[in-house]
Design a protein around this motif. Structure first.
Motif, mmCIF file in Angstrom:
data_model
loop_
_atom_site.group_PDB
_atom_site.id
_atom_site.type_symbol
_atom_site.label_atom_id
_atom_site.label_comp_id
_atom_site.label_asym_id
_atom_site.label_seq_id
_atom_site.Cartn_x
_atom_site.Cartn_y
_atom_site.Cartn_z
ATOM 1 N N ARG A 163 0.833 -1.206 0.000
ATOM 2 C CA ARG A 163 0.000 0.000 0.000
ATOM 3 C C ARG A 163 0.863 1.250 0.000
ATOM 4 O O ARG A 163 0.496 2.275 -0.588
ATOM 5 C CB ARG A 163 -0.927 -0.013 1.217
ATOM 6 C CG ARG A 163 -2.043 -1.064 1.142
ATOM 7 C CD ARG A 163 -3.087 -0.822 2.222
ATOM 8 N NE ARG A 163 -2.514 -0.945 3.557
ATOM 9 C CZ ARG A 163 -2.475 -2.076 4.255
ATOM 10 N NH1 ARG A 163 -2.963 -3.193 3.719
ATOM 11 N NH2 ARG A 163 -1.964 -2.109 5.469
ATOM 12 N N ALA A 164 2.021 1.191 0.671
ATOM 13 C CA ALA A 164 2.929 2.344 0.698
ATOM 14 C C ALA A 164 3.440 2.659 -0.700
ATOM 15 O O ALA A 164 3.496 3.828 -1.115
ATOM 16 C CB ALA A 164 4.095 2.070 1.648
ATOM 17 N N LEU A 165 3.809 1.626 -1.455
ATOM 18 C CA LEU A 165 4.280 1.848 -2.820
ATOM 19 C C LEU A 165 3.159 2.394 -3.699
ATOM 20 O O LEU A 165 3.373 3.282 -4.523
ATOM 21 C CB LEU A 165 4.819 0.543 -3.401
ATOM 22 C CG LEU A 165 6.151 0.051 -2.832
ATOM 23 C CD1 LEU A 165 6.477 -1.337 -3.362
ATOM 24 C CD2 LEU A 165 7.276 1.021 -3.178
ATOM 25 N N ALA A 166 1.955 1.870 -3.513
ATOM 26 C CA ALA A 166 0.824 2.336 -4.311
ATOM 27 C C ALA A 166 0.497 3.792 -4.017
ATOM 28 O O ALA A 166 0.119 4.550 -4.908
ATOM 29 C CB ALA A 166 -0.396 1.454 -4.057
ATOM 30 N N ALA A 167 0.668 4.201 -2.750
ATOM 31 C CA ALA A 167 0.332 5.575 -2.358
ATOM 32 C C ALA A 167 1.454 6.553 -2.650
ATOM 33 O O ALA A 167 1.225 7.760 -2.692
ATOM 34 C CB ALA A 167 0.006 5.625 -0.861
ATOM 35 N N GLY A 168 2.662 6.051 -2.868
ATOM 36 C CA GLY A 168 3.811 6.943 -2.977
ATOM 37 C C GLY A 168 4.128 7.444 -4.358
ATOM 38 O O GLY A 168 5.081 8.186 -4.533
ATOM 39 N N ALA B 164 1.450 -0.119 -8.278
ATOM 40 C CA ALA B 164 1.382 -1.289 -7.393
ATOM 41 C C ALA B 164 -0.074 -1.685 -7.185
ATOM 42 O O ALA B 164 -0.923 -0.831 -6.897
ATOM 43 C CB ALA B 164 2.048 -0.986 -6.051
ATOM 44 N N ALA B 165 -0.343 -2.965 -7.318
ATOM 45 C CA ALA B 165 -1.704 -3.482 -7.123
ATOM 46 C C ALA B 165 -1.618 -4.881 -6.534
ATOM 47 O O ALA B 165 -0.757 -5.674 -6.921
ATOM 48 C CB ALA B 165 -2.470 -3.509 -8.438
ATOM 49 N N PRO B 166 -2.498 -5.218 -5.576
ATOM 50 C CA PRO B 166 -2.470 -6.569 -4.987
ATOM 51 C C PRO B 166 -2.905 -7.611 -6.010
ATOM 52 O O PRO B 166 -3.767 -7.346 -6.856
ATOM 53 C CB PRO B 166 -3.470 -6.466 -3.826
ATOM 54 C CG PRO B 166 -4.370 -5.331 -4.197
ATOM 55 C CD PRO B 166 -3.544 -4.360 -4.980
ATOM 56 N N THR C 265 9.769 2.407 3.805
ATOM 57 C CA THR C 265 9.507 1.821 5.115
ATOM 58 C C THR C 265 8.085 2.183 5.540
ATOM 59 O O THR C 265 7.682 3.338 5.417
ATOM 60 C CB THR C 265 10.504 2.347 6.161
ATOM 61 O OG1 THR C 265 11.833 2.126 5.694
ATOM 62 C CG2 THR C 265 10.320 1.639 7.492
ATOM 63 N N ALA C 266 7.359 1.189 6.021
ATOM 64 C CA ALA C 266 5.995 1.418 6.502
ATOM 65 C C ALA C 266 5.873 0.891 7.922
ATOM 66 O O ALA C 266 6.467 -0.136 8.263
ATOM 67 C CB ALA C 266 4.978 0.730 5.595
ATOM 68 N N PRO C 267 5.114 1.597 8.800
ATOM 69 C CA PRO C 267 4.942 1.127 10.174
ATOM 70 C C PRO C 267 4.363 -0.280 10.217
ATOM 71 O O PRO C 267 3.405 -0.595 9.502
ATOM 72 C CB PRO C 267 3.960 2.147 10.764
ATOM 73 C CG PRO C 267 4.102 3.366 9.914
ATOM 74 C CD PRO C 267 4.409 2.864 8.551
ATOM 75 N N GLY C 268 4.985 -1.140 11.009
ATOM 76 C CA GLY C 268 4.482 -2.494 11.175
ATOM 77 C C GLY C 268 4.802 -3.443 10.051
ATOM 78 O O GLY C 268 4.321 -4.579 10.038
ATOM 79 N N HIS D 263 9.138 11.827 3.144
ATOM 80 C CA HIS D 263 8.108 11.370 4.070
ATOM 81 C C HIS D 263 6.753 11.416 3.375
ATOM 82 O O HIS D 263 6.453 12.332 2.626
ATOM 83 C CB HIS D 263 8.077 12.253 5.327
ATOM 84 C CG HIS D 263 9.348 12.176 6.118
ATOM 85 N ND1 HIS D 263 9.619 11.168 7.004
ATOM 86 C CD2 HIS D 263 10.428 12.985 6.126
ATOM 87 C CE1 HIS D 263 10.808 11.361 7.554
ATOM 88 N NE2 HIS D 263 11.320 12.454 7.029
ATOM 89 N N LEU D 264 5.954 10.418 3.624
ATOM 90 C CA LEU D 264 4.614 10.335 3.063
ATOM 91 C C LEU D 264 3.598 10.228 4.196
ATOM 92 O O LEU D 264 3.954 9.914 5.327
ATOM 93 C CB LEU D 264 4.508 9.116 2.145
ATOM 94 C CG LEU D 264 5.421 9.135 0.908
ATOM 95 C CD1 LEU D 264 5.346 7.797 0.186
ATOM 96 C CD2 LEU D 264 5.042 10.260 -0.019
ATOM 97 N N PRO D 265 2.313 10.480 3.903
ATOM 98 C CA PRO D 265 1.299 10.393 4.955
ATOM 99 C C PRO D 265 1.262 9.005 5.586
ATOM 100 O O PRO D 265 1.612 7.999 4.973
ATOM 101 C CB PRO D 265 -0.007 10.699 4.203
ATOM 102 C CG PRO D 265 0.416 11.472 2.999
ATOM 103 C CD PRO D 265 1.761 10.936 2.622
ATOM 104 N N GLY D 266 0.826 8.958 6.844
ATOM 105 C CA GLY D 266 0.656 7.689 7.531
ATOM 106 C C GLY D 266 1.930 7.108 8.090
ATOM 107 O O GLY D 266 2.005 5.904 8.335
ATOM 108 N N GLY D 267 2.954 7.934 8.297
ATOM 109 C CA GLY D 267 4.194 7.441 8.869
ATOM 110 C C GLY D 267 5.095 6.735 7.884
ATOM 111 O O GLY D 267 6.096 6.135 8.272
ATOM 112 N N LEU D 268 4.762 6.785 6.586
ATOM 113 C CA LEU D 268 5.604 6.152 5.578
ATOM 114 C C LEU D 268 6.871 6.982 5.371
ATOM 115 O O LEU D 268 6.860 8.195 5.494
ATOM 116 C CB LEU D 268 4.856 6.041 4.250
ATOM 117 C CG LEU D 268 3.503 5.341 4.294
ATOM 118 C CD1 LEU D 268 2.873 5.329 2.923
ATOM 119 C CD2 LEU D 268 3.649 3.929 4.834
ATOM 120 N N ARG D 269 7.963 6.312 5.062
ATOM 121 C CA ARG D 269 9.222 7.002 4.822
ATOM 122 C C ARG D 269 9.842 6.473 3.532
ATOM 123 O O ARG D 269 9.888 5.272 3.303
ATOM 124 C CB ARG D 269 10.193 6.812 5.979
ATOM 125 C CG ARG D 269 11.536 7.496 5.767
ATOM 126 C CD ARG D 269 12.458 7.370 6.966
ATOM 127 N NE ARG D 269 13.755 7.926 6.680
ATOM 128 C CZ ARG D 269 14.055 9.213 6.783
ATOM 129 N NH1 ARG D 269 13.130 10.059 7.188
ATOM 130 N NH2 ARG D 269 15.271 9.658 6.498
#
Length: 403
Positions: A24-29, A34-36, A58-61, A247-253
């Motif tokens: 999801r981080a790649l899709a949003a960035g 990126a698609a599942p 990097t994504a949280p969790g 930095h991207l929304p939702g704690g993404l880096r």
């Protein structure tokens, strides 16, 4: 262990096992498409577009970050020629000057190029210049800031609030070079030997005030005095252009560097056409703003418009870095160019693409008589041959009939 995904610009999608958070981080960035995978939980389909380079996401969790490397279709040396010409068309920096052909990936080549350019710029020592300084002093230096003197010291004679120009190495040019070096040192994938060179350059710039991340770069202007810095500064600004995309929304880096091949191709084509038009008596304007309608409500901005000595438009160009379809280039480009020609009152328009089945094609619009030219440049050729192709396009521009 960091997962590494290797992609190629505009190549078919690749299936990769990824944690959903990273997918999801790649899709949003806006880095890759990126698609599942609907048939295989835990797998994602990744496809690179026109952005090339390397990033670690990097994504949280999600545990360890994933590093995505996107290789350009053109060789690294060709890409750096396009970049070097766009930055300085008058015989400036070239990829061959720093032997970028020895690097298979973009980021190592970029870091190597930056280290070499900084080394050349600093070979005669750090550039010095006058830096405006305000200080509190016990002696008169420069001029007294009377307003601050009264406000802070209520008429006391000492200390003095003064302003003067200090001759120092702490100037905009050196600060920009240090910021670019530090930016590259933070990125993953820089080879050890190149990193060692960058650390050496940072040590040479240690007395220079760092640029605060997130703030605008200090302004500089090219002069005869800083001419030995020009190539390094142009490249440094390229390195720092995307520095805010960390930095991207939702704690993404996101840590890395990406070239947008759309912009690189557009910059090269417009700068090269502008240069080859010199001496023709025509003037070129890049990203020239106009309006399609009489009420000036619909804006348009062609990549390049040529003007005659009378100030009237005489040619229009749009650069398109995109893949060719089986039946030709996208029809929407033709409609866009038709709108440009109609609004500018031009009988011909020019679209310039990267690669194609033929070097030139022309289409005459029914009931309008407007001719739309499609030019294709093969980027995977020697620079001299590529510039010869640019000159051929220029001749068609210069010879565009006037209404």
């Amino acid at each position: 262990m960091t997962q590494v995904v290797e992609l190629v610009e505009h190549a078919p999608a690749v299936g990769v096992a990824l944690p959903d958070a990273l997918g999801r981080a790649l899709a949003a960035g806006d880095i890759v498409e990126a698609a599942p995978d609907p048939y295989a939980p835990g797998r994602w389909s990744l496809r690179a577009g026109s952005k090339v380079g390397a990033v670690a996401v990097t994504a949280p969790g999600a545990g360890e970050p994933v590093t995505v490397r996107v290789a350009p279709k053109v060789p690294i040396a060709r890409l750096f020629f396009l970049l070097g010409y766009s930055l300085d068309p008058k015989g400036g920096w070239r990829g061959g000057d720093v032997q970028v052909a020895g690097h298979r990936d973009l980021l190592p080549a970029l870091a190597h190029a930056m280290e070499r350019q900084v080394d050349r710029a600093l070979r005669q020592g750090l550039l010095q210049g006058y830096h405006p300084t305000e200080d509190t002093s016990l002696v008169v230096r420069g001029r007294i800031r009377e307003t601050d003197q009264i406000r802070r010291w209520f008429g006391a004679t000492l200390p003095l609030e003064v302003a003067y120009d200090e001759f120092t190495t702490d100037i905009a040019e050196n600060r920009i070079l240090r910021a670019a070096v530090e930016r590259l040192l933070r990125l993953p994938g820089v080879p050890r030997e190149v990193r060692s060179g960058l650390l050496h350059q940072r040590a040479r710039l240690a007395e220079v005030t760092p640029v605060v991340r997130g703030r605008p770069l200090p302004a500089w202007r090219p002069t005869r005095l800083n001419s030995r810095y020009h190539h390094a500064l142009h490249l440094a600004e390229t390195v720092l252009e995307d520095a805010s995309v960390e930095h991207l929304p939702g704690g993404l880096r996101v840590d890395g560097f990406l070239f947008d091949m759309n912009k690189l191709f557009e910059d090269f084509v417009t700068v090269a056409l502008k240069e080859t038009c010199r001496g023709s008596g025509l003037s070129a304007r890049l990203q020239d703003p106009h309006h399609l309608d009489e009420a000036a409500a619909i804006r348009m901005k062609p990549d390049l418009v040529l003007y005659g000595p009378d100030g009237v438009p005489c040619a229009v160009v749009d650069a398109k870095y995109k893949a060719q379809k089986r039946g030709g280039f996208p029809d929407a480009d033709l409609y866009q160019m038709l709108a440009y020609c109609t609004a500018l009152g031009l009988p011909e328009g020019h679209l310039v693409y990267a690669k194609g089945n033929a070097s030139h094609a022309a289409h005459t619009v029914r009931h309008a008589g407007i001719v739309i030219h499609q030019h294709a440049l093969d980027l995977d050729q020697e620079p001299a041959s590529l510039l010869t192709d640019i000159e051929e396009v220029t001749q068609r521009l210069v010879n565009t009939p006037r209404v």
